[in-house]
Design a protein around this motif. Structure first.
Motif, PDB file in Angstrom:
ATOM      1  N   UNK A   1      41.414  20.929   8.075  1.00  0.00           N
ATOM      2  CA  UNK A   1      40.822  20.810   6.749  1.00  0.00           C
ATOM      3  C   UNK A   1      40.651  22.189   6.091  1.00  0.00           C
ATOM      4  N   UNK A   2      40.318  23.172   6.919  1.00  0.00           N
ATOM      5  CA  UNK A   2      40.212  24.535   6.366  1.00  0.00           C
ATOM      6  C   UNK A   2      41.572  25.017   5.879  1.00  0.00           C
ATOM      7  N   UNK A   3      42.622  24.689   6.654  1.00  0.00           N
ATOM      8  CA  UNK A   3      43.979  25.069   6.228  1.00  0.00           C
ATOM      9  C   UNK A   3      44.333  24.396   4.911  1.00  0.00           C
ATOM     10  N   UNK A   4      43.970  23.121   4.785  1.00  0.00           N
ATOM     11  CA  UNK A   4      44.252  22.393   3.542  1.00  0.00           C
ATOM     12  C   UNK A   4      43.525  23.040   2.363  1.00  0.00           C
ATOM     13  N   UNK A   5      42.287  23.462   2.589  1.00  0.00           N
ATOM     14  CA  UNK A   5      41.493  24.130   1.545  1.00  0.00           C
ATOM     15  C   UNK A   5      42.149  25.442   1.121  1.00  0.00           C
ATOM     16  N   UNK A   6      42.575  26.238   2.105  1.00  0.00           N
ATOM     17  CA  UNK A   6      43.198  27.535   1.811  1.00  0.00           C
ATOM     18  C   UNK A   6      44.523  27.358   1.080  1.00  0.00           C
ATOM     19  N   UNK A   7      45.314  26.339   1.499  1.00  0.00           N
ATOM     20  CA  UNK A   7      46.601  26.102   0.826  1.00  0.00           C
ATOM     21  C   UNK A   7      46.376  25.710  -0.630  1.00  0.00           C
ATOM     22  N   UNK A   8      45.358  24.853  -0.864  1.00  0.00           N
ATOM     23  CA  UNK A   8      45.059  24.437  -2.246  1.00  0.00           C
ATOM     24  C   UNK A   8      44.672  25.640  -3.105  1.00  0.00           C
ATOM     25  N   UNK A   9      43.912  26.581  -2.504  1.00  0.00           N
ATOM     26  CA  UNK A   9      43.541  27.789  -3.248  1.00  0.00           C
ATOM     27  C   UNK A   9      44.763  28.639  -3.564  1.00  0.00           C
ATOM     28  N   UNK A  10      45.635  28.782  -2.552  1.00  0.00           N
ATOM     29  CA  UNK A  10      46.839  29.605  -2.752  1.00  0.00           C
ATOM     30  C   UNK A  10      47.757  29.014  -3.817  1.00  0.00           C
ATOM     31  N   UNK A  11      47.884  27.682  -3.811  1.00  0.00           N
ATOM     32  CA  UNK A  11      48.773  27.026  -4.763  1.00  0.00           C
ATOM     33  C   UNK A  11      48.131  26.868  -6.138  1.00  0.00           C
ATOM     34  N   UNK A  12      46.817  27.111  -6.206  1.00  0.00           N
ATOM     35  CA  UNK A  12      46.138  26.975  -7.487  1.00  0.00           C
ATOM     36  C   UNK A  12      45.886  25.543  -7.900  1.00  0.00           C
ATOM     37  N   UNK A  13      45.634  24.656  -6.923  1.00  0.00           N
ATOM     38  CA  UNK A  13      45.364  23.238  -7.197  1.00  0.00           C
ATOM     39  C   UNK A  13      43.857  22.984  -7.103  1.00  0.00           C
ATOM     40  N   UNK A  14      43.198  22.959  -8.241  1.00  0.00           N
ATOM     41  CA  UNK A  14      41.739  22.818  -8.282  1.00  0.00           C
ATOM     42  C   UNK A  14      41.269  21.504  -7.675  1.00  0.00           C
ATOM     43  N   UNK A  15      41.892  20.399  -8.075  1.00  0.00           N
ATOM     44  CA  UNK A  15      41.441  19.075  -7.611  1.00  0.00           C
ATOM     45  C   UNK A  15      41.636  18.913  -6.107  1.00  0.00           C
ATOM     46  N   UNK A  16      42.754  19.416  -5.575  1.00  0.00           N
ATOM     47  CA  UNK A  16      42.985  19.308  -4.139  1.00  0.00           C
ATOM     48  C   UNK A  16      41.982  20.153  -3.366  1.00  0.00           C
ATOM     49  N   UNK A  17      41.657  21.339  -3.915  1.00  0.00           N
ATOM     50  CA  UNK A  17      40.660  22.197  -3.278  1.00  0.00           C
ATOM     51  C   UNK A  17      39.294  21.510  -3.268  1.00  0.00           C
ATOM     52  N   UNK A  18      38.984  20.831  -4.372  1.00  0.00           N
ATOM     53  CA  UNK A  18      37.700  20.106  -4.455  1.00  0.00           C
ATOM     54  C   UNK A  18      37.634  18.989  -3.414  1.00  0.00           C
ATOM     55  N   UNK A  19      38.748  18.249  -3.256  1.00  0.00           N
ATOM     56  CA  UNK A  19      38.778  17.179  -2.243  1.00  0.00           C
ATOM     57  C   UNK A  19      38.571  17.742  -0.846  1.00  0.00           C
ATOM     58  N   UNK A  20      39.217  18.873  -0.555  1.00  0.00           N
ATOM     59  CA  UNK A  20      39.069  19.489   0.768  1.00  0.00           C
ATOM     60  C   UNK A  20      37.636  19.925   1.018  1.00  0.00           C
ATOM     61  N   UNK A  21      36.982  20.439  -0.041  1.00  0.00           N
ATOM     62  CA  UNK A  21      35.582  20.860   0.095  1.00  0.00           C
ATOM     63  C   UNK A  21      34.696  19.666   0.434  1.00  0.00           C
ATOM     64  N   UNK A  47      35.207  31.040  -6.533  1.00  0.00           N
ATOM     65  CA  UNK A  47      36.625  31.062  -6.881  1.00  0.00           C
ATOM     66  C   UNK A  47      36.966  30.141  -8.053  1.00  0.00           C
ATOM     67  N   UNK A  48      36.059  29.223  -8.398  1.00  0.00           N
ATOM     68  CA  UNK A  48      36.362  28.159  -9.342  1.00  0.00           C
ATOM     69  C   UNK A  48      36.816  28.641 -10.722  1.00  0.00           C
ATOM     70  N   UNK A  49      36.109  29.609 -11.381  1.00  0.00           N
ATOM     71  CA  UNK A  49      36.541  30.026 -12.740  1.00  0.00           C
ATOM     72  C   UNK A  49      37.978  30.534 -12.752  1.00  0.00           C
ATOM     73  N   UNK A  50      38.298  31.409 -11.796  1.00  0.00           N
ATOM     74  CA  UNK A  50      39.644  31.964 -11.751  1.00  0.00           C
ATOM     75  C   UNK A  50      40.663  30.887 -11.415  1.00  0.00           C
ATOM     76  N   UNK A  51      40.261  29.977 -10.531  1.00  0.00           N
ATOM     77  CA  UNK A  51      41.154  28.906 -10.099  1.00  0.00           C
ATOM     78  C   UNK A  51      41.501  27.971 -11.257  1.00  0.00           C
ATOM     79  N   UNK A  52      40.484  27.598 -12.057  1.00  0.00           N
ATOM     80  CA  UNK A  52      40.693  26.684 -13.188  1.00  0.00           C
ATOM     81  C   UNK A  52      41.580  27.330 -14.253  1.00  0.00           C
ATOM     82  N   UNK A  53      41.364  28.606 -14.484  1.00  0.00           N
ATOM     83  CA  UNK A  53      42.125  29.279 -15.530  1.00  0.00           C
ATOM     84  C   UNK A  53      43.610  29.387 -15.200  1.00  0.00           C
ATOM     85  N   UNK A  54      43.926  29.400 -13.907  1.00  0.00           N
ATOM     86  CA  UNK A  54      45.335  29.533 -13.502  1.00  0.00           C
ATOM     87  C   UNK A  54      45.972  28.201 -13.117  1.00  0.00           C
TER      88      UNK A  54
END
Length: 326
Positions: A1-21, A47-54
């Motif tokens: 699950x941590x890997x899934x969270x990190x991948x979502x951050x790297x890819x810039x997928x806000x919703x997927x990162x939220x699901x992982x959290x 990380x959320x503001x930067x993540x949403x903007x990108x």
């Protein structure tokens, strides 16, 4: 699950990162690791503001939403135009619609009634399947009592062992409409052994099984044959002056299995003469139960079970033949 969270951050997928959290938070909650959960949320919020903007997917979602609204608007305009045309044939369309609704409602009612009927039949079949002849149970316990009264503890113990084994088999198989042929055969052998213990001087018995019948894979209705054996013993063989004979045959004939219960007891007509007025006033439940089961099995499962009971003409006894499609 941590890997899934990190991948979502790297890819810039806000919703997927939220699901992982959320999933990680659930796991931390189960393991009562509050500290990690707080740390995770702080990291995500930071990380959320930067993540949403990108996050292009959020922009794409917005474009998709606007497009859908535009399509809906165009669809509504088209419907308004079509409404002008439909008004010309409003009465006809209303009539057709009403007929369709009525037909659908009638179909649904018929379908529901059919399901209710099938369910009621299955409940009735289950009830009949679990209904053991109370006279058999009473007489079995009475026999144990008789063995005990005559200080025949060995016979009483042996009889109780066979009786409990039969009852356990009946209860275990009562949930199924069809059981393996071998299990049914074991139950019938156990039943006849019980009756033989009770009426040792009244009859002998024999069971013959066609070698071409597969005892394990073949399925048949459980305890469908037992009432016929019980009738043969209780209404025929036990009234003989000398020892009688009961034969149970299972024979394969083409696509059918022919089950034959043959006895040389006193016969149906003679048995009726021996009945007391009280017995005549009571309806035999065992046979009625069995015939109802055969009717329900044929109806519910499209079976082809056919039963004939014949009082022998030139000799004593009764022959029962059950035809069962394999």
């Amino acid at each position: 699950m941590k890997n899934a969270y990190n991948i979502a951050l790297e890819k810039g997928h806000t919703l997927e990162a939220q699901k992982s959290v959320k999933r990680l938070d659930s796991l931390y909650s189960v393991s009562e690791n509050t500290g990690e959960s707080v740390k995770l949320y702080r990291d995500f919020l930071g990380r959320l503001p930067d993540l949403v903007s990108k996050d292009r997917s959020l922009v794409d979602n917005k474009i998709l939403e606007d497009t859908e609204q535009r399509i809906a608007q165009l669809e509504k305009e088209r419907e308004l135009k079509d409404e002008l045309i439909r008004k010309k044939n409003a009465f006809n369309y209303s009539l057709i619609g009403a007929l369709v609704v009525l037909a659908a409602l009638a179909g649904f009612i018929l379908w529901t009634l059919k399901k209710v009927q099938i369910k009621n039949k299955k409940i009735a079949l289950q009830s009949l399947r679990r209904e053991m002849n109370p006279h058999f149970i009473f007489n079995s316990l009475n026999s144990v009592n008789q063995f005990i009264a005559t200080n025949n503890e060995l016979e009483a113990n042996q009889y109780l062992t066979k009786f409990s084994k039969l009852m356990r088999g009946v209860m275990e198989n009562s949930a199924e409409d069809f059981i393996p042929f071998q299990q049914e055969l074991d139950l019938l052998q156990n039943y006849l052994a019980l009756e033989k213990t009770r009426f040792a001087d009244k009859f002998d018995y024999e069971i013959k099984v066609d070698e071409s019948l597969n005892l394990q894979s073949l399925l048949i209705p459980g305890m469908l044959i037992q009432p016929f054996l019980e009738n043969a013993v209780w209404h025929g063989l036990r009234y003989r002056q000398n020892k009688g004979f009961l034969q149970l045959n299972f024979e394969k004939q083409g696509q059918y299995m022919i089950i034959t219960v043959d006895d040389n007891g006193i016969g149906i007509e003679e048995s009726k003469k021996l009945k007391t007025e009280h017995q005549k006033s009571r309806r035999g439940r065992g046979m009625k139960n069995t015939m109802e089961r055969i009717t329900l099995l044929n109806d519910l499962y499209k079976q082809d079970i056919h039963c004939t009971i014949t009082d022998k003409k030139n000799e004593q006894g009764v022959t029962v033949q059950i035809r069962y499609k394999l």
